[in-house]
Design a protein around this motif. Sequence first.
Motif, PDB file in Angstrom:
ATOM      1  N   LEU A 195       0.921  -1.095   0.012  1.00 46.57           N
ATOM      2  CA  LEU A 195      -0.014  -0.173  -0.016  1.00 46.57           C
ATOM      3  C   LEU A 195       0.740   1.208   0.107  1.00 46.57           C
ATOM      4  N   HIS A 196       0.325   2.483  -0.519  1.00 46.47           N
ATOM      5  CA  HIS A 196       0.920   3.649  -0.375  1.00 46.47           C
ATOM      6  C   HIS A 196       1.291   3.851   1.039  1.00 46.47           C
ATOM      7  N   PRO A 197       2.388   4.356   1.304  1.00 46.54           N
ATOM      8  CA  PRO A 197       2.606   4.713   2.827  1.00 46.54           C
ATOM      9  C   PRO A 197       1.752   5.386   3.545  1.00 46.54           C
ATOM     10  N   TYR A 198       1.127   6.207   2.810  1.00 52.96           N
ATOM     11  CA  TYR A 198       0.121   7.147   3.443  1.00 52.96           C
ATOM     12  C   TYR A 198      -0.948   6.414   3.928  1.00 52.96           C
ATOM     13  N   SER A 199      -1.557   5.510   3.116  1.00 53.05           N
ATOM     14  CA  SER A 199      -2.683   4.640   3.258  1.00 53.05           C
ATOM     15  C   SER A 199      -2.295   3.843   4.768  1.00 53.05           C
ATOM     16  N   ARG A 200      -0.985   3.356   4.756  1.00 57.41           N
ATOM     17  CA  ARG A 200      -0.794   2.462   5.892  1.00 57.41           C
ATOM     18  C   ARG A 200      -0.805   3.119   7.333  1.00 57.41           C
ATOM     19  N   SER A 201      -0.179   4.622   6.976  1.00 55.18           N
ATOM     20  CA  SER A 201       0.008   5.350   8.262  1.00 55.18           C
ATOM     21  C   SER A 201      -1.508   5.652   8.801  1.00 55.18           C
ATOM     22  N   VAL A 202      -2.296   6.158   8.047  1.00 57.28           N
ATOM     23  CA  VAL A 202      -3.440   6.740   8.326  1.00 57.28           C
ATOM     24  C   VAL A 202      -4.345   5.614   9.058  1.00 57.28           C
ATOM     25  N   LYS A 203      -4.215   4.210   8.216  1.00 58.57           N
ATOM     26  CA  LYS A 203      -4.870   3.426   8.901  1.00 58.57           C
ATOM     27  C   LYS A 203      -4.291   2.788  10.447  1.00 58.57           C
ATOM     28  N   ARG A 204      -3.254   3.099  10.673  1.00 63.21           N
ATOM     29  CA  ARG A 204      -2.668   2.494  11.906  1.00 63.21           C
ATOM     30  C   ARG A 204      -3.112   3.810  13.050  1.00 63.21           C
ATOM     31  N   PHE A 205      -2.890   5.173  12.496  1.00 61.67           N
ATOM     32  CA  PHE A 205      -3.086   6.247  13.362  1.00 61.67           C
ATOM     33  C   PHE A 205      -4.119   6.256  14.428  1.00 61.67           C
ATOM     34  N   GLY A 206      -5.522   5.906  13.679  1.00 62.06           N
ATOM     35  CA  GLY A 206      -6.423   5.743  14.560  1.00 62.06           C
ATOM     36  C   GLY A 206      -6.435   4.612  15.745  1.00 62.06           C
ATOM     37  N   GLY A 207      -5.946   3.515  15.435  1.00 64.93           N
ATOM     38  CA  GLY A 207      -5.695   2.466  16.436  1.00 64.93           C
ATOM     39  C   GLY A 207      -4.742   2.843  17.510  1.00 64.93           C
ATOM     40  N   LEU A 208      -3.435   3.527  16.966  1.00 66.24           N
ATOM     41  CA  LEU A 208      -2.791   3.590  18.117  1.00 66.24           C
ATOM     42  C   LEU A 208      -3.276   4.894  19.213  1.00 66.24           C
ATOM     43  N   LEU A 209      -4.182   5.731  18.630  1.00 62.10           N
ATOM     44  CA  LEU A 209      -4.476   6.725  19.275  1.00 62.10           C
ATOM     45  C   LEU A 209      -5.783   6.113  20.397  1.00 62.10           C
ATOM     46  N   SER A 210      -6.087   4.919  20.455  1.00 61.38           N
ATOM     47  CA  SER A 210      -6.804   4.432  21.361  1.00 61.38           C
ATOM     48  C   SER A 210      -6.192   4.154  22.970  1.00 61.38           C
ATOM     49  N   GLY A 211      -7.033   4.081  23.687  1.00 58.97           N
ATOM     50  CA  GLY A 211      -6.562   3.754  25.152  1.00 58.97           C
ATOM     51  C   GLY A 211      -6.392   5.319  25.969  1.00 58.97           C
ATOM     52  N   THR A 212      -6.059   4.998  27.361  1.00 59.19           N
ATOM     53  CA  THR A 212      -6.253   6.364  28.309  1.00 59.19           C
ATOM     54  C   THR A 212      -5.020   7.078  27.953  1.00 59.19           C
ATOM     55  N   HIS A 213      -3.722   6.496  27.556  1.00 61.82           N
ATOM     56  CA  HIS A 213      -2.435   7.434  27.512  1.00 61.82           C
ATOM     57  C   HIS A 213      -2.958   8.499  26.529  1.00 61.82           C
ATOM     58  N   THR A 214      -3.719   8.174  25.287  1.00 63.46           N
ATOM     59  CA  THR A 214      -4.198   9.361  24.324  1.00 63.46           C
ATOM     60  C   THR A 214      -4.537  10.603  25.215  1.00 63.46           C
ATOM     61  N   PHE A 215      -5.684  10.115  26.202  1.00 61.97           N
ATOM     62  CA  PHE A 215      -6.536  11.284  26.898  1.00 61.97           C
ATOM     63  C   PHE A 215      -5.473  12.032  27.534  1.00 61.97           C
ATOM     64  N   PHE A 216      -4.381  11.321  27.979  1.00 63.70           N
ATOM     65  CA  PHE A 216      -3.423  12.045  29.088  1.00 63.70           C
ATOM     66  C   PHE A 216      -2.647  12.988  28.041  1.00 63.70           C
ATOM     67  N   ILE A 217      -2.146  12.442  26.892  1.00 61.28           N
ATOM     68  CA  ILE A 217      -1.331  13.243  25.939  1.00 61.28           C
ATOM     69  C   ILE A 217      -1.999  14.376  25.564  1.00 61.28           C
ATOM     70  N   THR A 218      -3.460  14.198  24.969  1.00 59.51           N
ATOM     71  CA  THR A 218      -3.824  15.101  24.269  1.00 59.51           C
ATOM     72  C   THR A 218      -4.381  16.381  25.527  1.00 59.51           C
ATOM     73  N   SER A 219      -4.414  15.879  26.567  1.00 59.18           N
ATOM     74  CA  SER A 219      -5.115  16.809  27.487  1.00 59.18           C
ATOM     75  C   SER A 219      -3.995  17.602  28.219  1.00 59.18           C
ATOM     76  N   TYR A 220      -2.739  16.906  28.312  1.00 58.29           N
ATOM     77  CA  TYR A 220      -1.643  17.681  29.173  1.00 58.29           C
ATOM     78  C   TYR A 220      -0.540  18.108  28.421  1.00 58.29           C
ATOM     79  N   ILE A 221      -0.163  17.034  27.471  1.00 61.99           N
ATOM     80  CA  ILE A 221       1.352  17.175  26.954  1.00 61.99           C
ATOM     81  C   ILE A 221       1.010  18.186  25.853  1.00 61.99           C
ATOM     82  N   LEU A 222       0.012  17.793  24.801  1.00 61.59           N
ATOM     83  CA  LEU A 222      -0.179  18.679  23.239  1.00 61.59           C
ATOM     84  C   LEU A 222      -0.194  20.112  23.748  1.00 61.59           C
TER      85      LEU A 222
END
Length: 452
Positions: free
Chosen positions: A112-139
Amino acid sequence: GLTWKLVREYLVKSPLDQIPGPRSSSWLAGNIPEFYDKTGKHYYQFLEDYGSVMKLQGLLGLQKSFMNQVKNGPKEIDILHWMSRTTLEIIGQSGMGYSFDSLKEDAGSADLHPYSRSVKRFGGLLSGTHTFFITSYILPFAAKLNYPRLKRWIVECIPSQWVHDLKDIVDTIQKTAVDIYRTKQKAMIEGDDGKKDIISILVRANASAADEDRLSDEEVFGQVASLTFAAMDTSSSALSRIIYILGEHQEVQDRLRQELFEAKKNNNGKDLDYDQITTLPFLDAVIRETLRLHPPLSIAIRTARKDMILPLSKPIKSTTGDHISEIFVPNGTSLFASIYGANADPEIWGEDAQEWKPERWLKDLPEKVEASQMPSIYSHLMTFLGGSRACIGFKFAQLEFKIVLSILLTSFRFTSGPQKILWTMPGITSPVLEGGDITHPSLPMLVSPLDV
Ligand code: HEM
């Protein structure tokens, strides 16, 4: 007043000047002769210039690829994988005049085009509580730190595979946006390819804009990346969900297929064009109902930029036992608006609000829906939000869904696979196998060729 109206067009610049309209055959009469043209010449020229449903269908190797895969009988196919590739290709071709994927043959993840592969994984990687912590406090903190090289260095030093995977994905998205922009710039320098997609028009307009109006290269990359991202993942999630539900409701799938076959028959066996495909009531109802009950984005996040009083739609009981009908929201407060909650509220949509019933769109909507004053640009639903930051692609998305569904349903039957599917809501809703890896979404379904 009249003189001003006549000369205004030549004296005052408008952003619409950058959007080419249909050419007029007469400078004196404008487009009036085209209104009375019965030969359809103007219409066909318009299709030639701006594309059409038929043209897009021609671009999609999707049907052929599915056919190749099921030629020896029903086969399990990952629908999410295919819908991600398809929606990326559609926004690539129509939004930026760029092809990501031929869709001609089945390709494994590595092809697949690398873009396609990346976007596909992006959503999955952003699941979980650490995402909430990072988007609320680190970003929020990182956004204020205006030293990109230092930020990159810090990220590279963090000993976490998850962080490095995310960094690689962001890099790929950025690199793809830069590649697309450079390709456009090169085409312009070599004499302009005359393409009519949004990014080509933006690049041309930007080159001739006054210095103070011109976007920087970084800003154009940002436009390319956000358009691609906003268009692809939401649409592939919605299309996958529609096909999944049709797999669970075979009778609805049959009725929809019947509507498509009949419309084609009434069109002398020819493929449906834009006007025809948008007027099919049941196709429209199935899409509307799925976008109501299963919005790809289930939550909208906002931050109050000043102290405000938030009125409530109905009074609620506070912790002190008082009934309150408004809430004080201090400046800086994060607000989570539930898109899903608004779309499936029984007080608005009735007792059956949480059931999937496409027929509700074939009759008058309940009065409470009409009266709800939902902030919405689409059928009293918050799926595409409302107001100045509402989705710009909501019409595009619906047309895209109708085209893809009409191609697939008139050739194949979709049946749910044996594994249970869970729909996670890490950001954009995505399907995962029960007990499977949440960072690798997929939607295996049984696809069979139709015997027609
Ligand atoms: C089912 C498909 C889609 C859904 C559910 C959807 C939903 C949304 C939502 C909820 C927002 C607002 C996000 C926020 O501000 O928090 C948004 C913004 C946006 N959408 Fe979509 N979208 C879809 C498809 C598309 C497509 C196909 C395109 C492009 C062709 C697109 C382009 C955009 C852009 C550029 C924005 C940002 C607008 C702004 O901030 O001014 N979307 N979308």
